[in-house]
Every structure is written in structure tokens, then in C-alpha cells.
Write a protein that holds these residues in place. Structure first.
Motif, mmCIF file in Angstrom:
data_model
loop_
_atom_site.group_PDB
_atom_site.id
_atom_site.type_symbol
_atom_site.label_atom_id
_atom_site.label_comp_id
_atom_site.label_asym_id
_atom_site.label_seq_id
_atom_site.Cartn_x
_atom_site.Cartn_y
_atom_site.Cartn_z
ATOM 1 N N ALA A 71 0.837 -1.203 0.000
ATOM 2 C CA ALA A 71 0.000 0.000 0.000
ATOM 3 C C ALA A 71 0.872 1.253 0.000
ATOM 4 O O ALA A 71 1.939 1.279 0.619
ATOM 5 C CB ALA A 71 -0.910 0.011 1.233
ATOM 6 N N ARG A 72 0.390 2.279 -0.668
ATOM 7 C CA ARG A 72 1.125 3.545 -0.666
ATOM 8 C C ARG A 72 0.958 4.235 0.689
ATOM 9 O O ARG A 72 -0.135 4.241 1.265
ATOM 10 C CB ARG A 72 0.623 4.477 -1.758
ATOM 11 C CG ARG A 72 0.867 3.988 -3.174
ATOM 12 C CD ARG A 72 0.553 5.099 -4.171
ATOM 13 N NE ARG A 72 1.573 6.129 -4.150
ATOM 14 C CZ ARG A 72 1.411 7.347 -4.685
ATOM 15 N NH1 ARG A 72 0.246 7.686 -5.218
ATOM 16 N NH2 ARG A 72 2.397 8.230 -4.643
ATOM 17 N N MET A 92 2.972 8.598 6.493
ATOM 18 C CA MET A 92 2.667 7.616 7.539
ATOM 19 C C MET A 92 1.969 6.422 6.902
ATOM 20 O O MET A 92 1.461 6.502 5.768
ATOM 21 C CB MET A 92 1.797 8.219 8.631
ATOM 22 C CG MET A 92 0.373 8.547 8.223
ATOM 23 S SD MET A 92 -0.602 9.183 9.614
ATOM 24 C CE MET A 92 -2.209 9.381 8.846
ATOM 25 N N ASN A 93 1.960 5.323 7.623
ATOM 26 C CA ASN A 93 1.313 4.128 7.086
ATOM 27 C C ASN A 93 -0.198 4.271 7.105
ATOM 28 O O ASN A 93 -0.771 4.889 8.011
ATOM 29 C CB ASN A 93 1.719 2.881 7.891
ATOM 30 C CG ASN A 93 1.156 2.906 9.295
ATOM 31 O OD1 ASN A 93 1.661 3.639 10.149
ATOM 32 N ND2 ASN A 93 0.119 2.097 9.564
ATOM 33 N N PRO A 94 -0.897 3.700 6.124
ATOM 34 C CA PRO A 94 -2.353 3.586 6.203
ATOM 35 C C PRO A 94 -2.713 2.418 7.121
ATOM 36 O O PRO A 94 -1.834 1.715 7.626
ATOM 37 C CB PRO A 94 -2.761 3.317 4.759
ATOM 38 C CG PRO A 94 -1.596 2.552 4.201
ATOM 39 C CD PRO A 94 -0.370 3.112 4.879
ATOM 40 N N LYS A 106 -3.249 2.941 11.246
ATOM 41 C CA LYS A 106 -2.605 4.045 10.540
ATOM 42 C C LYS A 106 -1.871 4.953 11.526
ATOM 43 O O LYS A 106 -2.298 5.157 12.672
ATOM 44 C CB LYS A 106 -3.641 4.854 9.753
ATOM 45 C CG LYS A 106 -4.602 5.661 10.605
ATOM 46 C CD LYS A 106 -5.494 6.522 9.730
ATOM 47 C CE LYS A 106 -6.431 7.366 10.597
ATOM 48 N NZ LYS A 106 -7.308 8.233 9.799
ATOM 49 N N GLY A 107 -0.728 5.457 11.068
ATOM 50 C CA GLY A 107 0.024 6.419 11.856
ATOM 51 C C GLY A 107 1.041 5.842 12.811
ATOM 52 O O GLY A 107 1.787 6.604 13.442
ATOM 53 N N ILE A 140 8.747 -3.401 2.909
ATOM 54 C CA ILE A 140 8.975 -2.143 2.192
ATOM 55 C C ILE A 140 9.464 -2.475 0.788
ATOM 56 O O ILE A 140 10.447 -3.205 0.622
ATOM 57 C CB ILE A 140 10.015 -1.263 2.916
ATOM 58 C CG1 ILE A 140 9.581 -0.974 4.356
ATOM 59 C CG2 ILE A 140 10.252 0.033 2.148
ATOM 60 C CD1 ILE A 140 8.348 -0.122 4.480
ATOM 61 N N GLU A 141 8.761 -1.965 -0.207
ATOM 62 C CA GLU A 141 9.150 -2.220 -1.590
ATOM 63 C C GLU A 141 9.339 -0.906 -2.343
ATOM 64 O O GLU A 141 8.643 0.082 -2.090
ATOM 65 C CB GLU A 141 8.101 -3.075 -2.290
ATOM 66 C CG GLU A 141 8.031 -4.506 -1.785
ATOM 67 C CD GLU A 141 7.036 -5.330 -2.565
ATOM 68 O OE1 GLU A 141 7.447 -6.332 -3.186
ATOM 69 O OE2 GLU A 141 5.845 -4.981 -2.557
#
Length: 514
Positions: A71-72, A92-94, A106-107, A140-141
Motif C-alpha cells: 500500500a502507498r 505515515m502508514n495507512p 494508521k500512523g 517495504i518495496e
């Protein structure tokens, strides 16, 4: 009702075929490289477009996407810093889910992403901070691609043929994407990873990251633009590049005076202006040169460089010397109709991309400008008055004489005393003044003016340039030349008043046409 098609007879017009998205690309530049990213620091994720990493008018990175577990990241904010050479982004992460359950709210992960351009490479720093209370593992990609598209293709030109994209080369900590152009030159995008990823494919790498609560991890990516026959970027690492970039900016700032006012808003405007000019200025072997504009005009333009140097002369004369030295070195010495070149003429535009090197476009070195040559004399005179740098002026004196000879001969082929233009290149610019759109010089009824065209302001440049040269000639002991130039300028003044003043309009005519 029949459909009406409008033909735009100007190959170099930048088509306005669609509205830009509300959010403008984030743009940074350093020397011959510039880059446009989306607000998250990615390239062309939503759709192919103009974003990318460019070097010498070629796109060396056409796609880049950072993901967490596929996910972006969510966007928090971004800013362009360090004289427009550094892009800093907060993400930040979703909510990340597995089998319908949230495994990472998230966050909990904060991602700081910095991108720095320095000497032909883009240095990227990715920092991940874990703010949660439990250990976690994430994937992480980074995906990427390089299409080596020429800048003029990006702007809308179509090519009948292109070069060949060669097979990628994958090493444990490096991936090379090569391309063999029609100019018989190989270009390479070299991507280096620190630390090495857990998995690597030709267009994607993967990190399996374990993080304890409160832990911080750092990742560095270097994307170098390489061209066969040119020294490759040093690829010194992000932190070294960051410090070198700052040191370079400080050295440059020490040569210019500092201007401050009592108004904070004026100070912000001044700081931004200095920062923008620092971004545009590129170090060439002949000295610093202000490029014309990012993104599509990030190269040497004669007229633009001269005028920028003139405006900045009171702050710092160094760019003026760099402009004079470069334009003297690239001055035309012979006739070349496809490039609108004539002996003594000053450069309009220079490009070094594949299409320029194969002459698919005429802009490798293109001389289709009527005003850069007299403005060359104007800048030389202004620089001499500002600095008294006799050494530089004596060194380029033969170039100034060649420019003067062009003004009096090839620049005035009908010998009417006015400098005029008519393109000789089938692919060159139709209009060759500062208003160089194809339809910029026209009659009251809309008819386009016929060449040759003598522009009003160009005669003023010639007048000012000859007076400046007369002043220098007098100081250099060339009294007869000084006398002749002074007389020429006065004759031009009278002739101009008679030919260009319009009693009917109550002002001067824009131009005299064929």
C-alpha cells in the motif's frame, strides 16, 4: 456544423492539451539535472506523465513507487529546501490489514523521505520510525523504471524511431538499467541500495523490516544518470552529498552582497528570489550560467542568460562573467543554415539530448535569435563598468568584434541600417525575438508579418551595445573604433526615429516587416 481544425505552425510550441492537476509536481534542480515528483515523492504512479528524473534533457527515471505491505503511504506534508535542491516529505502508514483485520493501525509508522540532487545523481534517504507499542514486521518495496525519453518527446513530439532498451543488470546492492540511443551512445540509470535489499528484481526491490517499539531504521538509495563518454557521478552517499551541497551553496553566497529590509515580507521575497536563481544557476567549465527555467527550459539560452546576468549584476557580477565566457566560447564561426548560424552570431539555445545529437531537433547549438548578439555587447559593457575587469574583456575582445561585424553585415542583409531576422532553417523558430511564439508579430487585421522583420527593441539593443563598445574601445586605446561606434549609434538613433515612430498610433511601431 462542420468541424473546424486550427493548425499551429510551430513545432516547438508546448501544447496546452489538458489542465494540470490541482497539486503541482514537486520540482528540484541541481546543475544539469532536475526532477519532478508527486507530493509523496513518487513518479508517475497514477498515470504516465511528465514526472521523472532528468539529466541533460533525458529522462533517466520514469517511474518510482514506495509501498508498505503493498500500500502507498499516506501523505502528511512536504517542502522544497536547500535552494530548491532538496525535497523533504513526511508520510505515515495507512491501516494495514490481513484477512480483514487491521494488523497495523494508521500512523504507527512515520516515514521521512528526503531527495537530494547533486552532481548528476539523486540521493534518497528513507527513515522509518515505529511509534506503536508492539514489535512488527513490514514489507517495504521500491519499484522503478527508466524509459530514457527525450525531453522533446515528453513535451509532445513523436519520433519515428527510438533507441534500444537493453537488459537490466542486477547485482546484490545495485541495479543498472541501460539504453543504447540512436546517437550511438549508451545511457545508464544506476540505482544503488544501502543496505542491500532482501530481494531484488530488475524493476523492484524488497526489504523485510523488523521494528521494535520506538526503533528507527534508515535506508539510502542513489540513482545516478550516466552517459557514455562522460565521467560518471561519484555516488558518494546521501550524507556526503548533503554536506557537499550545503558547502557549495555557502561558498556561492559569500561572493554576493546580502540585502535586507525592514519588511519581513520583502525579506521573504528576496530570499526566495535568491534561492530560485541559485537553483537555475549551473556550474559550467566557463563559469556559472543561469539556465532559462525549470522544467522545459533547463539549459543555456543566450538571451535569458544575458538578461538575468544584467539584472543580477549589482548583487554579484560572477554570473555575468560566466555568461560572457560561455557565449564567447559557443559563438558561431561559420554558416550553418539548419542551425540558423552565421559568423559572429551568439547562441540562442543549446541541448545535449539524443534528439539534439542526432539533429532530429535543431537545438544542439541553435542560433535563431536576433537579439542575443547585440545584448552580448550590452552585457559586456555593463560588466566592465561594474567590475573594471579588463582581463576578461580583453580576452573576449575578438568575440565582441565578431558580434559587431555580424550586426553590421549578416544581421542587416539589406543594408538598411536595421538588424532584422528571417529564418534559414526549415525547422527553426519563425519569430526570433523575445516574443518567439509563431504568431507573436502580426498586423492589425491579424495577418502575420512577413520576414525579414526588424523589431523595435532590437534596434535599441544595437544602439546601447555600440555605445558600450565605444566606451570600452576608448579605454583600451582604440580611439578610431570608439569614434566610429559613437557615430554609428547616433546615426541609428535618427534613422530609428524616422522609420519606427507612428504619428497615427502616437507611439513606436512594434516592427518593420518585409
Amino acid at each position: 456544423m462542420a468541424e473546424r481544425k486550427i493548425q499551429i505552425d510551430d513545432r516547438w510550441y508546448v501544447l496546452a492539451t489538458f489542465a494540470r492537476p490541482e497539486e503541482q509536481p514537486q520540482t528540484i534542480k541541481s546543475d544539469h539535472a532536475f526532477a519532478m515528483f508527486d507530493r509523496s515523492g513518487d513518479i508517475a504512479v497514477l498515470a504516465p506523465g511528465q514526472e521523472g528524473l532528468y539529466h541533460e534533457d533525458t529522462r533517466y527515471l520514469s517511474y518510482q513507487e514506495l509501498t508498505i505491505n503493498g500500500a502507498r503511504p499516506l501523505y502528511l506534508g512536504s517542502s522544497v529546501q536547500e535552494a530548491n535542491s532538496l525535497l523533504a516529505i513526511d508520510l505515515m502508514n495507512p491501516d494495514l490489514t490481513e484477512r480483514g483485520e487491521v494488523v497495523l493501525p494508521k500512523g504507527e509508522l512515520h516515514l521521512f523521505r528526503a531527495k537530494l540532487l547533486w552532481q548528476g545523481a539523486c540521493y534518497e534517504h528513507l527513515r522509518i520510525n515505529h511509534h506503536g507499542t508492539r514489535p512488527l514486521q513490514v514489507r517495504i518495496e521500491m519499484a522503478f523504471d527508466a524509459d530514457f525519453t527525450d525531453l522533446f518527446e515528453v513535451r509532445g513530439m513523436e519520433r519515428k524511431r527510438r533507441g534500444e532498451r537493453l537488459a537490466p543488470h542486477v547485482d546484490p546492492a545495485e541495479i543498472v538499467l541501460p539504453y543504447h540511443g540512436l546517437d550511438a551512445t549508451q545511457r545508464r540509470t544506476r540505482i544503488r541500495f544501502d543496505p542491500p535489499p532482501q530481494a531484488m528484481e530488475p524493476h523492484r526491490v524488497r526489504y523485510d523490516v523488523r521494528l521494535a517499539p520506538g526503533e528507527e531504521r534508515h535506508f539510502y538509495f542513489t540513482i545516478a544518470c550516466e552517459r557514455e563518454g562522460e565521467p560518471p557521478p561519484a555516488m558518494i552517499g546521501y550524507l556526503d552529498a548533503f554536506h557537499a551541497n550545503n558547502a557549495s551553496r555557502k561558498r556561492v553566497s559569500l561572493t554576493a552582497c546580502q540585502v535586507r529590509s525592514s519588511n519581513p515580507l520583502v525579506n521573504l521575497w528576496l530570499d526566495r528570489s535568491v534561492s530560485d536563481l541559485a537553483m537555475l544557476t549551473t556550474r559550467l567549465p566557463t563559469g556559472p550560467y543561469p539556465f532559462a527555467g525549470v522544467p522545459w527550459y533547463s539549459t543555456t539560452f543566450g538571451r535569458d542568460g544575458i538578461l538575468t546576468a544584467l539584472e543580477y549584476l549589482w548583487i554579484d557580477p560572477t554570473p555575468a562573467r560566466g555568461v560572457l565566457e560561455f557565449l564567447a566560447e559557443t559563438q558561431a564561426t561559420g554558416f550553418d543554415a539548419p542551425r540558423d548560424a552565421e559568423p559572429g552570431k551568439i547562441l540562442h539555445e543549446a541541448r545535449s539530448s539524443e534528439m539534439a545529437r542526432t539533429r532530429e531537433i535543431p537545438f544542439g547549438r541553435y542560433y535563431g535569435t536576433v537579439d542575443a548578439t547585440p545584448l552580448f555587447l550590452v552585457l559586456a559593457g555593463a560588466y566592465w563598468r561594474r567590475t573594471g575587469d579588463t582581463g576578461t574583456l580583453r580576452r573576449i575582445w575578438p568575440n565582441l568584434m565578431a558580434a559587431l561585424d555580424w550586426i553590421d553585415t549578416h544581421g542587416d542583409p539589406d543594408n538598411d541600417g536595421f538588424v532584422e531576422y528571417a529564418r534559414k532553417s526549415a525547422d527553426g523558430l519563425t519569430q526570433q525575438g523575445w516574443k518567439d511564439s509563431q504568431d507573436s508579430v502580426f498586423h492589425r487585421d491579424g495577418r502575420l508579418a512577413d520576414a525579414p522583420i526588424a523589431l523595435c527593441e532590437v534596434q535599441g539593443y544595437v544602439y546601447q551595445g555600440k555605445l558600450a563598445l565605444a566606451e570600452m574601445a576608448q579605454a583600451f586605446g582604440e580611439t578610431e573604433l570608439a569614434r566610429r561606434l559613437h557615430q554609428d549609434s547616433q546615426d541609428l538613433r535618427v534613422r530609428f526615429q524616422s522609420a519606427f515612430w507612428s504619428e497615427k498610433l502616437g507611439t513606436y511601431a512594434l516592427a518593420l516587416d518585409g
